[in-house]
Design an enzyme around this catalytic site. Structure first.
Site, mmCIF file in Angstrom:
data_model
loop_
_atom_site.group_PDB
_atom_site.id
_atom_site.type_symbol
_atom_site.label_atom_id
_atom_site.label_comp_id
_atom_site.label_asym_id
_atom_site.label_seq_id
_atom_site.Cartn_x
_atom_site.Cartn_y
_atom_site.Cartn_z
ATOM 1 C CG HIS A 1 -5.235 12.707 10.668
ATOM 2 N ND1 HIS A 1 -4.897 13.760 10.224
ATOM 3 C CD2 HIS A 1 -3.836 11.827 10.311
ATOM 4 C CE1 HIS A 1 -4.235 13.591 9.612
ATOM 5 N NE2 HIS A 1 -2.814 13.146 9.656
ATOM 6 C CG ASP B 1 -1.578 1.368 1.082
ATOM 7 O OD1 ASP B 1 -1.595 2.429 0.815
ATOM 8 O OD2 ASP B 1 -3.041 1.523 1.897
ATOM 9 C CE1 TYR C 1 4.248 8.872 9.228
ATOM 10 C CE2 TYR C 1 4.245 10.431 7.824
ATOM 11 C CZ TYR C 1 3.960 9.997 9.049
ATOM 12 O OH TYR C 1 2.544 10.098 9.436
ATOM 13 C CG ASP D 1 4.322 14.841 9.096
ATOM 14 O OD1 ASP D 1 4.275 15.581 10.637
ATOM 15 O OD2 ASP D 1 3.199 13.844 9.358
ATOM 16 C CG ASP E 1 2.069 15.434 11.643
ATOM 17 O OD1 ASP E 1 2.148 14.561 11.911
ATOM 18 O OD2 ASP E 1 1.144 15.511 10.287
HETATM 19 C C1 X5A Z 1 -0.288 10.971 11.697
HETATM 20 C C2 X5A Z 1 -0.399 11.041 9.750
HETATM 21 C C3 X5A Z 1 -0.651 11.252 7.610
HETATM 22 C C4 X5A Z 1 -2.006 10.149 6.479
HETATM 23 C C5 X5A Z 1 -1.364 10.809 5.771
HETATM 24 C C6 X5A Z 1 -1.628 9.981 4.487
HETATM 25 N N1 X5A Z 1 -0.723 10.598 8.557
HETATM 26 N N2 X5A Z 1 -2.178 9.799 3.392
HETATM 27 O O1 X5A Z 1 1.234 12.015 9.653
HETATM 28 ZN ZN ZN Z 2 1.240 14.246 9.822
#
Ligand code: X5A
Ligand code: ZN
Length: 629
Positions: free
Chosen positions: A137, A22, A307, A267, A174
């Site tokens: 989220h 994925d 990430y 991120d 974030d």
């Molecule tokens: C916690 C976080 C990001 C999700 C991205 C989906 N979620 N495209 O950084």
């Molecule tokens: Zn994020």
């Protein structure tokens, strides 16, 4: 005050991962935690922190935010095979489940609550929890964007319950919008949620209209949701700092939080494939440092996204180092926010202006407002003078209908009134300090203006009328003091405490008004202590431009300088010099004192003798002194 920094981490939260292909989810890997913790060890930060063990969040705690139905769904995934896990995952946006997800999600909640307890009990001053899965989220009935349980939202509800907190600040740095947190607290004024996020005019995930700057909260929660949408990638240190300086920090200092929770996603840092932003790890030290100045230093940072393993782990270290009160690293880059960032900042500030004092008074109040008959003459006034448009017809009608309609039958009178009321309103509402209004029917306008002043709650209005004018006013209650400086002897009205007729004849080309202003008008005015002054320049005035400016300048010592000058004749020279006197752009040259004519001197003396019992500032002689009176 408590000292020490808690660090909460457990290897077990690395025990779940994506089991199938994925491309959207494959960045959320166990190495995110492992490399962050490794780097903390590398900088010897782990040993400087107070280790606090994790625990599982209880079902009751999870249900502070989530429904029991949703909890059951997540619980059911622990015994599923890959096929079933895939199917559940597909019910949500950007989510994958693993048999260990449920256990880790409970640990993530528990780790966050352990951190809150450590800070709230005073065991530590602040701390960080390194958790997976992230939380911001996830929603009452849904997993979303790698998030299962909303760790930070649960922590806020928990802190409110367990510690009776009334004001919690959630800072979400974030790069994604924590819409889950926004939804939980949208109507809740006790939790202020701040998030900046890559938005690109709604073209970036989660593609929501409600991530824009105009989502300010709802109902009682209006003003307690702050979204800073970034409409371009590449935002860097100066953009983030500008958003802190101009949006978050002023509001946060006004909010006075008792606890700060940071949805600490990295991120938004340089190198991250999701964010595409440019902030260096040092930036997070500075952001942390600013937040540490609030809530008595009670700050809990909880990991969300991030990430790019190197950028993530360096930024985590910068955060922890700052929490430990190490000196701040220098921040790189030209310190200038980009245009797009400034635009976003301006938009949020505008949207929140009604709710926060720190944003409300950003424009200095106008010194002088003017409403003039010929708008074409506006350029002849000092530039600092703000030229007003008339009060709009609707506003005026409601005001006039409540009073005497007969008086404003004529179009001319109506226009006059509009000018006067527009400026007066500015002064009363303290949007301007003083003002000028041209009015062709001054007497009518003044009658309305005074009525408006008393309705507004003013106690004492000093009204100085220069020239011949008939005013039908009730003067008995002392709410206004009327001085009429006129050429003719007023025979029908006798002087009283609140009605004074000063019979004045100006000598052409001579500066002789000093003795009237200093010897009579100012002492009476200071004795009266008005809360507003109105000077009306009517027809047949016996005072020149020079005398009128002198009066205007010297009276500014009273009523917090609140003066409205109403001018009946449309003589631009007069309007100009009054505007100059009011705006204070330059000090007019009054010329040297010249003695007044015998007639004028006698008039002032007569009035002084007559009124010094009433207005004691007139006294400058011990003759006829009656002690105690
Ligand atoms: C916690 C976080 C990001 C999700 C991205 C989906 N979620 N495209 O950084
Ligand atoms: Zn994020």
């Amino acid at each position: 005050m408590a000292s020490g920094t808690a660090l909460i981490y457990d290897d077990e939260m690395t025990s779940y991962k994506l089991l199938w292909d994925d491309p959207e989810c494959d960045i959320e890997v166990p190495e995110r935690l492992l490399s962050s913790y490794e780097q903390l060890k590398h900088y010897h930060l782990v040993e400087r922190c107070i280790h606090v063990p994790v625990r599982e969040g209880t079902e009751e705690e999870i249900m502070l935010v989530h429904s029991s139905e949703y909890l059951e769904v997540v619980k059911s995934t622990q015994t599923m095979n890959e096929e079933e896990l895939r199917r559940v995952s597909e019910n949500y946006d950007a989510v994958y489940f693993h048999p260990n997800t449920y256990r880790c999600a409970k640990l993530a909640v528990g780790a966050t609550l352990q951190l809150v307890d450590s800070v709230m009990s005073g065991k530590v001053r602040n701390g960080m929890a390194l958790v997976r899965p992230p939380g911001h989220h996830s929603q009452r009935n849904a997993a979303n964007g790698f998030c299962v349980f909303n760790n930070v939202a649960i922590a806020a509800q928990y802190a409110k319950r367990r510690y009776g907190l009334q004001r919690i600040l959630i800072v979400d740095w974030d790069v994604h919008h924590g819409q889950g947190v926004q939804y939980v607290f949208e109507e809740d004024p006790s939790v202020l949620y701040y998030s900046w996020h890559r938005y690109e005019h709604q073209q970036f995930w989660p593609l929501l209209r409600e991530s824009d700057y105009d989502a300010v909260g709802q109902g009682k929660g209006k003003g307690f949701n702050l979204n800073v949408p970034w409409n371009k990638v590449g935002m860097g240190n100066s953009d983030y700092l500008a958003a802190f300086f101009h949006v978050l920090l002023p509001v946060a200092f006004e909010f006075v939080p008792e606890l700060i929770l940071v949805s600490s996603g990295y991120d938004s840092g340089i190198g991250d494939p999701e964010g595409q932003m440019n902030a260096t790890p040092e930036c997070f030290a500075h952001l942390t440092h600013f937040l540490m100045q609030l809530a008595n230093g009670r700050l809990c940072a909880v990991l969300e996204g991030g990430y790019h393993l190197k950028s993530l782990s360096e930024s985590v270290c910068m955060t922890v180092k700052t929490l430990l009160r190490d000196p701040l690293p220098q921040i790189a880059g030209e310190m200038a926010p980009c245009l797009s960032a400034i635009e976003s900042i301006q938009n949020v500030r505008g949207a929140h202006k009604p709710y926060w004092k720190c944003l409300m008074y950003e424009v200095p109040p106008v010194k002088t407002a003017a409403a003039i008959v010929s708008k074409a003459d506006a350029h002849l006034l000092p530039v600092s003078v703000q030229v007003e448009m008339e009060m709009n017809a609707q506003e005026l009608k409601t005001f006039v209908s409540a009073f005497d309609v007969e008086l404003v039958k004529e179009e001319k009178a109506l226009l006059s009134l509009q000018n006067v009321l527009a400026v007066l309103d500015k002064i009363l509402k303290k949007k301007a300090c003083n003002g000028i209004a041209e009015s062709s029917v001054a007497s009518v306008s003044i009658t309305f203006a005074l009525k408006h002043c008393f309705d507004f709650g003013l106690q004492r209005v000093l009204c100085i009328v220069v020239g011949d004018m008939d005013l039908e006013l009730d003067l008995d209650d002392g709410k206004m003091l009327l001085m009429n400086i006129c050429q003719k002897q007023q025979t029908e009205k006798t002087n009283s405490k609140y009605y004074i007729s000063l019979n004045w004849k100006e000598d052409a080309e001579r500066n002789n008004f000093f003795c009237a202003v200093l010897g009579f008008i100012l002492p009476v005015a200071y004795s009266y202590q008005p809360d507003l002054m109105i000077i009306v320049i009517g027809p047949n005035r016996s005072l020149g431009v020079n005398g009128i400016s002198l009066l205007t300048c010297l009276l500014q010592g009273l009523a917090e300088s609140r003066i409205l000058v109403v001018i009946q004749d449309t003589e631009i020279k007069l309007v100009q010099s009054v505007a100059k006197a009011l705006s204070g752009v330059s000090t007019p040259d009054f010329g040297a004192y010249t003695p007044a004519s015998q007639e004028n001197v006698l008039e002032i003396k007569r009035l002084r003798d007559q009124l010094q019992q009433e207005w004691k500032m007139l006294r400058c002689s011990v003759r006829n002194w009656v002690s105690g009176s």
